[in-house]
Write a protein that holds these residues in place. Structure first.
Motif, PDB file in Angstrom:
ATOM      1  N   ILE A  25       1.269   4.938  -7.954  1.00  0.00           N
ATOM      2  CA  ILE A  25       0.191   5.431  -8.891  1.00  0.00           C
ATOM      3  C   ILE A  25       0.742   7.119  -9.151  1.00  0.00           C
ATOM      4  CG2 ILE A  25      -1.509   4.037  -7.855  1.00  0.00           C
ATOM      5  CD1 ILE A  25      -2.566   6.785  -6.330  1.00  0.00           C
ATOM      6  N   ASN A  26       1.762   7.437  -8.805  1.00  0.00           N
ATOM      7  CA  ASN A  26       1.908   8.558  -9.315  1.00  0.00           C
ATOM      8  C   ASN A  26       3.311   8.880  -9.916  1.00  0.00           C
ATOM      9  OD1 ASN A  26       3.756   8.797  -6.928  1.00  0.00           O
ATOM     10  ND2 ASN A  26       2.192   9.759  -5.615  1.00  0.00           N
ATOM     11  N   ASN A  27       4.065  10.005  -9.920  1.00  0.00           N
ATOM     12  CA  ASN A  27       5.578  10.151 -10.510  1.00  0.00           C
ATOM     13  C   ASN A  27       6.528   9.929  -9.600  1.00  0.00           C
ATOM     14  OD1 ASN A  27       4.330  10.791 -13.192  1.00  0.00           O
ATOM     15  ND2 ASN A  27       4.058  12.522 -12.636  1.00  0.00           N
ATOM     16  N   ASP A  28       6.171   9.644  -8.323  1.00  0.00           N
ATOM     17  CA  ASP A  28       7.314   9.262  -7.402  1.00  0.00           C
ATOM     18  C   ASP A  28       7.573   7.927  -7.137  1.00  0.00           C
ATOM     19  OD1 ASP A  28       7.732  12.065  -7.305  1.00  0.00           O
ATOM     20  OD2 ASP A  28       6.090  12.209  -5.806  1.00  0.00           O
ATOM     21  N   MET A  29       8.346   7.422  -6.420  1.00  0.00           N
ATOM     22  CA  MET A  29       8.759   5.923  -6.155  1.00  0.00           C
ATOM     23  C   MET A  29       9.283   5.802  -4.794  1.00  0.00           C
ATOM     24  SD  MET A  29      11.184   3.594  -8.384  1.00  0.00           S
ATOM     25  CE  MET A  29      11.514   2.069  -7.864  1.00  0.00           C
ATOM     26  N   HIS A  30       9.019   4.562  -4.107  1.00  0.00           N
ATOM     27  CA  HIS A  30       9.754   4.144  -2.945  1.00  0.00           C
ATOM     28  C   HIS A  30      10.983   3.395  -3.484  1.00  0.00           C
ATOM     29  CE1 HIS A  30       8.001   5.213   0.969  1.00  0.00           C
ATOM     30  NE2 HIS A  30       6.780   5.124   0.300  1.00  0.00           N
ATOM     31  N   ALA A  31      11.951   3.946  -3.909  1.00  0.00           N
ATOM     32  CA  ALA A  31      13.199   3.518  -4.447  1.00  0.00           C
ATOM     33  C   ALA A  31      14.187   3.181  -3.659  1.00  0.00           C
ATOM     34  CB  ALA A  31      13.355   4.230  -5.743  1.00  0.00           C
ATOM     35  N   MET A  37       9.850   7.147   6.170  1.00  0.00           N
ATOM     36  CA  MET A  37       8.727   7.105   5.624  1.00  0.00           C
ATOM     37  C   MET A  37       8.614   7.508   3.980  1.00  0.00           C
ATOM     38  SD  MET A  37       5.801   7.900   8.404  1.00  0.00           S
ATOM     39  CE  MET A  37       6.348   9.779   8.689  1.00  0.00           C
ATOM     40  N   ASP A  38       9.730   8.376   3.780  1.00  0.00           N
ATOM     41  CA  ASP A  38       9.468   9.059   2.424  1.00  0.00           C
ATOM     42  C   ASP A  38      10.021   8.344   1.262  1.00  0.00           C
ATOM     43  OD1 ASP A  38      12.125   9.403   3.623  1.00  0.00           O
ATOM     44  OD2 ASP A  38      12.671  10.962   2.617  1.00  0.00           O
ATOM     45  N   ALA A  39       9.450   8.973   0.088  1.00  0.00           N
ATOM     46  CA  ALA A  39       9.835   8.409  -1.276  1.00  0.00           C
ATOM     47  C   ALA A  39      10.667   9.220  -2.019  1.00  0.00           C
ATOM     48  CB  ALA A  39       8.518   8.092  -2.099  1.00  0.00           C
ATOM     49  N   LEU A  40      10.927   8.982  -3.179  1.00  0.00           N
ATOM     50  CA  LEU A  40      11.856   9.818  -3.996  1.00  0.00           C
ATOM     51  C   LEU A  40      11.295  10.121  -5.312  1.00  0.00           C
ATOM     52  CD1 LEU A  40      15.038   7.326  -3.571  1.00  0.00           C
ATOM     53  CD2 LEU A  40      15.036   9.802  -3.301  1.00  0.00           C
ATOM     54  N   PRO A  41      11.643  11.340  -5.864  1.00  0.00           N
ATOM     55  CA  PRO A  41      11.138  11.648  -7.197  1.00  0.00           C
ATOM     56  C   PRO A  41      11.741  10.731  -8.401  1.00  0.00           C
ATOM     57  CG  PRO A  41      12.769  13.204  -6.478  1.00  0.00           C
ATOM     58  CD  PRO A  41      12.658  12.218  -5.346  1.00  0.00           C
ATOM     59  N   LEU A  49       6.641  12.372  -1.201  1.00  0.00           N
ATOM     60  CA  LEU A  49       7.963  12.728  -0.741  1.00  0.00           C
ATOM     61  C   LEU A  49       8.180  13.483   0.711  1.00  0.00           C
ATOM     62  CD1 LEU A  49       8.415  14.847  -4.280  1.00  0.00           C
ATOM     63  CD2 LEU A  49       9.340  12.541  -3.666  1.00  0.00           C
ATOM     64  N   GLY A  50       9.323  13.649   0.864  1.00  0.00           N
ATOM     65  CA  GLY A  50       9.521  14.030   2.172  1.00  0.00           C
ATOM     66  C   GLY A  50       8.746  15.390   2.739  1.00  0.00           C
ATOM     67  N   ASP A  65       0.812  -1.004   0.009  1.00  0.00           N
ATOM     68  CA  ASP A  65       0.003   0.001   0.113  1.00  0.00           C
ATOM     69  C   ASP A  65       0.850   1.214  -0.015  1.00  0.00           C
ATOM     70  OD1 ASP A  65      -2.536   1.498   0.265  1.00  0.00           O
ATOM     71  OD2 ASP A  65      -1.687   1.970   2.488  1.00  0.00           O
ATOM     72  N   PHE A  66       1.718   1.189   0.952  1.00  0.00           N
ATOM     73  CA  PHE A  66       2.815   2.513   0.941  1.00  0.00           C
ATOM     74  C   PHE A  66       3.621   2.732  -0.499  1.00  0.00           C
ATOM     75  CE2 PHE A  66       3.075   1.603   5.824  1.00  0.00           C
ATOM     76  CZ  PHE A  66       2.081   2.514   5.967  1.00  0.00           C
ATOM     77  N   HIS A  67       3.968   1.262  -0.939  1.00  0.00           N
ATOM     78  CA  HIS A  67       4.766   1.295  -2.254  1.00  0.00           C
ATOM     79  C   HIS A  67       4.016   2.068  -3.332  1.00  0.00           C
ATOM     80  CE1 HIS A  67       7.774   0.149  -4.774  1.00  0.00           C
ATOM     81  NE2 HIS A  67       7.292   0.267  -5.822  1.00  0.00           N
ATOM     82  N   GLN A  68       2.469   1.624  -3.247  1.00  0.00           N
ATOM     83  CA  GLN A  68       1.816   2.099  -4.535  1.00  0.00           C
ATOM     84  C   GLN A  68       1.446   3.837  -4.196  1.00  0.00           C
ATOM     85  OE1 GLN A  68      -1.594  -0.319  -4.524  1.00  0.00           O
ATOM     86  NE2 GLN A  68      -2.014  -0.022  -6.608  1.00  0.00           N
ATOM     87  N   HIS A  69       1.638   4.355  -3.230  1.00  0.00           N
ATOM     88  CA  HIS A  69       1.281   5.667  -2.738  1.00  0.00           C
ATOM     89  C   HIS A  69       2.697   6.364  -2.227  1.00  0.00           C
ATOM     90  CE1 HIS A  69      -2.672   3.277  -2.691  1.00  0.00           C
ATOM     91  NE2 HIS A  69      -3.135   4.155  -3.232  1.00  0.00           N
ATOM     92  N   PRO A  70       3.567   6.516  -2.787  1.00  0.00           N
ATOM     93  CA  PRO A  70       4.524   7.000  -2.255  1.00  0.00           C
ATOM     94  C   PRO A  70       4.513   8.457  -2.155  1.00  0.00           C
ATOM     95  CG  PRO A  70       4.934   6.586  -4.654  1.00  0.00           C
ATOM     96  CD  PRO A  70       3.720   5.983  -4.468  1.00  0.00           C
TER      97      PRO A  70
END
Lengths: 424, 424, 424, 424
Positions: free
Chosen positions: B134-140, B111-115, B22-23, B15-20
């Protein structure tokens, strides 16, 4: 009839003003020019017939061109001409043959607008009178006026052909901004048969009701796009694996400004835009520069160009990155013919304008110089004339505006010039 | 129950992965963390209760924050918590008091993702399993996993509280990317009562089923945004009237790279982005840099920072332009406590993992170091542990993915650590 | 006898100290070494027999060499050896064959002084004791001591040959300062038959009565002279006709300092001298740099060297000037053999010294590394040992001085090492 | 008598040529001027009576001044005047009062030589005729001729005083090279009472038997010495402890060249000499620059000067080093008075010379401009005239030589000018 022509000039100008189109995208404008010429019964050539694609510089991308084509179609472009214009070769040359022996005399006007967002306040005349730009670009240099003058001149010439002899050409040039469009027309040979060429501009500081016969102070210029391509790497983890395009670019920028002055005349150099890198913690793997150089003569400009290439090459070499240079605009220096300047000046005087024959003060750059040089090389005479007007703000300013009363005397002066040259 | 927990971990993570997010924008994520803690009956503090706004760095603009708030609301955020989160102070600290005398032990996850735009091909597991962003960011970088581990740990601690003594804190930190979020939590004092702190990360090259008790090689770092503000002028007409911000920036970039090496340890410096000017024929009146510096110790990083300021100030001075420096991220160096590292390592071993106690190789930067330093300053012990996993691609790569089987042993190891520390 | 040797050591050292000679100019020194060896009845080779001129770097000009030859002749050089030395190939290798089966063990000392003006105040021992330098150079790094130790060792080995087996070599190397002399001896093959090599130094921070068996922290280094050759022109009259060598040099200097850090180890770069131009109102037509680079490994140093060449080439390219690079010194990284280090350390202990076996801290550079690497490549063992002493001031300082009591234990330790190795 | 004067001119010129003296060291020259004036019965003032030491720029050091004093004494200087000259204030102003009402008319000549080694081949006239320089300097710009013309004019004026009215001043100026000497005379007020000032030069491309009444194209200039003072450190051992003066200097040099062009006229900038550092392996703790700037007007030169200071200050700031700027020479732009130029030109014509009244082409710099500006500020008129000659090689070339036949017409023209002005 003159009264009617004055109204027509205003009507054309306001329509063009409201629908500004950037260089090599003047599809709507050119289609209306074409239609008008056609209605007047004037022959013309259009598109690649009058432009050599090999010498087109700084043309927008195919995507931009296609997108603008759709815009033009949706905003009043004359469809029948769009086939010739849709690839962005938007030049037109009208030819009126008097069928009497005489010289070939050409007049050149330009058609393109600037990527400037026009002022929106009520004291700006285009707002008040309802012809403010409908998009994000703006006729902030008066080329809408020039195109209208070209059409006005075509009208007069066609109507009063019997007063003239020889051949009259009217050149509608695209993409003067960035000095990109004229060279392709010159190289196509459209002025190779021309005995007299009069290019003209409105404004530039010449006061209302004044006229300058020959403006000679053009700085030769080259507009160049530069890219540096390096290799990215994590700036913390392995900086030694990167090839830093930003460092190459930074060195280039500084040292371009340090190109030695030239003792024979003024030079200019500017990097107006620099973009490099895309992530704080990565070695920048690309950088791009938009730059320009200038010189009071074409030779001095060539010196700057050649030096700039050394600087860029060396900067790339220092950081082992690749580079490219693309010439996206070019203008030359030029010196008008005094004999011709005097004739145009007499025509201006007889149309009620105060006049100056020549001025040499270095000013901006113009690619009409390609046409001027070409005519002179082939044995003809050429000049670049300025019609004064009252400016609301400087050229390229969002509040730029002219006095529409300055258009008709300009048309009459050019027609009168054609008449005077008929008998030379 | 462990089987059920494993499933829950996967469910949370996907769920978190799908909804990344940013900080400082982890509004949806934090609201779900809050709701989950609430459902478990765990007390927690949220927002500015656990973050000092004075030490928040590199926060997105109000516009971005507001826009993301709307996105979060529309994409499953738990509304009741959004009031506390909507301004971008997205940290949470859960506290479970066993009501038995004992130490305070804290665990920190981020908790934060990357652009980064996530890979779209079918062999990328999140695509195949239907939880691609589902957006342009990513839990990478695996912070989706960390948050899930935090929730898994909370679940275990709450359910098996009777096996523990003292107080357990679980810290859900925002904005680790760019090393921006931890300092505000440290300065707020959230670890001032902590006896033991275990921060942890997944991956980073440690293999599946391996565990590293104390990773000590963090480079201290400062992330800085720099702007130069000059004066524009026409590059052909009056170049002497400009104040060239691009030239200041170019000189800064080069000379930042030329800051002397330091004999006491490694340094890094990078300008990752440079943007200057907006028009080819105008003197550039602004330039902006995104840069970072690093050092193997906080002292060396301070040396780099101080030198960088001189370079930037001097470069501005040269061209008489204004400049600003904004610190938008910061990490310190840190050295874990071996005693604590050994305890965590034993816990890992008893959960079937192969282990290494300590490693000192310089690597990236982390702002958990602010929390580690703070705990140690106050007399506690701290360590930064790595749970191995099988990576499909490196961190910050669009193909980054972990093996979900590595999550449960991590949760169990952390719980076991809490148990072992209960009796210290 | 030991008492006598102690006096001899002091006598030699003071004589050398009073007559310092720069690298490749150690004509007087080497002639006295040769005479002493001859008096001891020891065979030796001298000059180009032990040095390959192709690998000599940073040699003084013929003029300087000739001038110094006259100085040496006038200041006590032993004339019979000057023929071999007068061209500046001043190395000597003494060989003592025990005529018993056994290993070949080599000891290396260096002989050159520094261009430093020695302190003149009375508290400086060489002043007080009357052996201050008689010229403008100075033994400010202890090589006078090293040469004396070499002669002391030769004395002991020859006198007590029966306690040894195998072959003993003593290498008197020129031009260690600037890391210029060793490579030519290594390339000549003088250590190709060596099983054990012990290079040694006095001081460097190791305290009196201490001994370090293996110093491994040498930075690989390359010393480079760079010239840029442009074209002069009058700076007021025709600046465009110049090719500005100073601008090329200035760009090189800055960007050399900006070579990216290396993640595998420390790097250094320095341009220590820059001279350009000769007239205020003329474009500078030449510029010269004296620079050096370093790295914790030879590979990292190679990276720096290769990058430096790109920078220099690119800088020249930018301003269309010619450039040359000349390598005038070189040192490599090295790692001593622990087995050998332990034997030398035991020898030191049995001579009353406190000891450390190994140390890895990055320090300066040394070209004994060429000899060490060569021995190891050929299958032998090598180490670089430090004999402690009390320093009055740091190396290369005008007040540099050592405690002469540290010489005899050094000689005894080296002799004892030879003995221990005889039976390996 | 004219015949005799011609011989005297040659005799003086050859003597001065053989004994060249650099700026502010013209002790022998000035002492002979003084003696000659004295013999003619002409009043004069000398040394600090005619020079304000506060405005003396670029004066040699006391050591150089003292050393040259000894040279002058040993080479024919007239001892009685050396007391006034020995500190290097070597200007002289002769004043001849006709005791009749009339204007004050001043003529200015200069006396200094250049640090150029004169050609030694036989085809060089001074070699062939035996008056080649006896030291390492050279009259390679014709100031030997100017001084002789000054003495010739003094002779004529004194002998034929009855043909004149008003007051005649003849100014013998030191240190024109480097534009260092005139300002101190102007500031002392020596031309404050002058109605007409004629400064003159020989050569500069004007052909034999030609004359230019007013040369207006002087570039204003400032000559500046810059030093940077940093902190040394071992480049391998602790580079972070240095403050790198060379890096500051290198950045200054590049960015000085990058000062923006000026739209109002030509600019020049040059760093002709750069010296930095003294040891390859030490951070350079000092650097020195010899630079100059120029502009077609004094205002443009001021712009360059002000910009240069920013560049230098900023470069120092970047590397935290100290800096100093010393103005060691200065010249201004100037525009001669056409009325006066016409009178001098008529005088030249009546002495058989072909003439041009005015020329505006930018050329070199001259500090006579300080005197010209001062006269004009006080309400007088001034001009800078050129007497043509046949040059063997360009000014400042080791083969420079003039045709001695051009001296007498120059003297006669100046005398005739004085006559014509007597009646204005």
């Amino acid at each position: 009839m003159t009264l009617v022509l004055k109204d027509k000039l205003i009507q054309w100008r306001r329509d063009f003003h409201q629908h500004p189109e950037l260089g090599f995208l003047e599809m709507r404008t050119a289609s209306i020019v074409a239609q008008t010429l056609n209605e007047l019964g004037i022959d013309f050539e259009i598109g690649t017939s009058v432009m050599d694609p090999n010498y087109v510089m700084g043309k927008p991308s195919d995507e931009e061109t296609k997108a603008h084509y759709l815009w033009a179609k949706a905003h009043g472009a004359v469809e029948v001409y769009l086939d010739d214009l849709k690839d962005g070769y938007t030049g037109i040359v009208a030819t009126i043959d008097t069928n009497k022996a005489g010289p070939t005399t050409a007049f050149r006007v330009d058609m393109d607008a600037l990527p400037i967002y026009e002022a929106e306040h009520d004291s700006h005349v285009p707002v008040k009178e309802g012809f403010r730009s409908i998009n994000n670009d703006m006729h902030a240099c008066g080329h809408d006026v020039h195109t209208s003058i070209g059409l006005g001149l075509a009208t007069l010439v066609q109507e009063r052909k019997d007063e003239l002899s020889g051949i009259i050409k009217i050149i509608f040039q695209p993409a003067e901004e960035g000095t990109r469009g004229a060279r392709s027309m010159a190289e196509k040979g459209i002025v190779d048969d021309v005995d007299y060429l009069i290019a003209s501009h409105i404004g530039t500081g010449v006061p209302m009701n004044h006229f300058l016969g020959s403006n000679n102070g053009f700085l030769a210029t080259t507009k160049i796009n530069v890219t540096f391509k390096g290799v990215s790497a994590h700036a913390g983890g392995n900086p030694e694996q990167g090839k830093n395009a930003m460092l190459a670019a930074a060195n280039a920028v500084i040292n371009l400004n340090a190109i030695p002055r030239h003792s024979e005349g003024a030079t200019r150099v500017n990097v107006g835009e620099l973009h490099a890198g895309s992530s704080r913690n990565a070695i920048a793997d690309f950088a791009s520069l938009k730059m320009e150089i200038r010189g009071t003569t074409s030779e001095i400009n060539d010196y700057m160009r050649s030096y700039a290439e050394s600087i860029i090459k060396g900067a790339a070499e220092m950081f082992q990155v690749e580079y490219t240079l693309e010439t996206v605009g070019e203008g030359r220096s030029a010196k008008g013919d005094t004999t011709l300047a005097e004739i145009v000046t007499q025509a201006a005087q007889s149309n009620g304008l105060e006049t100056t024959i020549e001025e040499d003060k270095p000013s901006g750059s113009e690619d009409a110089t390609f046409l001027i040089n070409r005519v002179q090389e082939k044995g003809g005479q050429a000049t670049y004339s300025i019609f004064g007007t009252e400016l609301k703000a400087g050229h390229h300013n969002e509040n730029f505006d002219i006095d529409e009363d300055s258009m008709l005397p300009a048309v009459n002066t050019l027609f009168d010039t054609a008449k005077r040259l008929s008998t030379q």
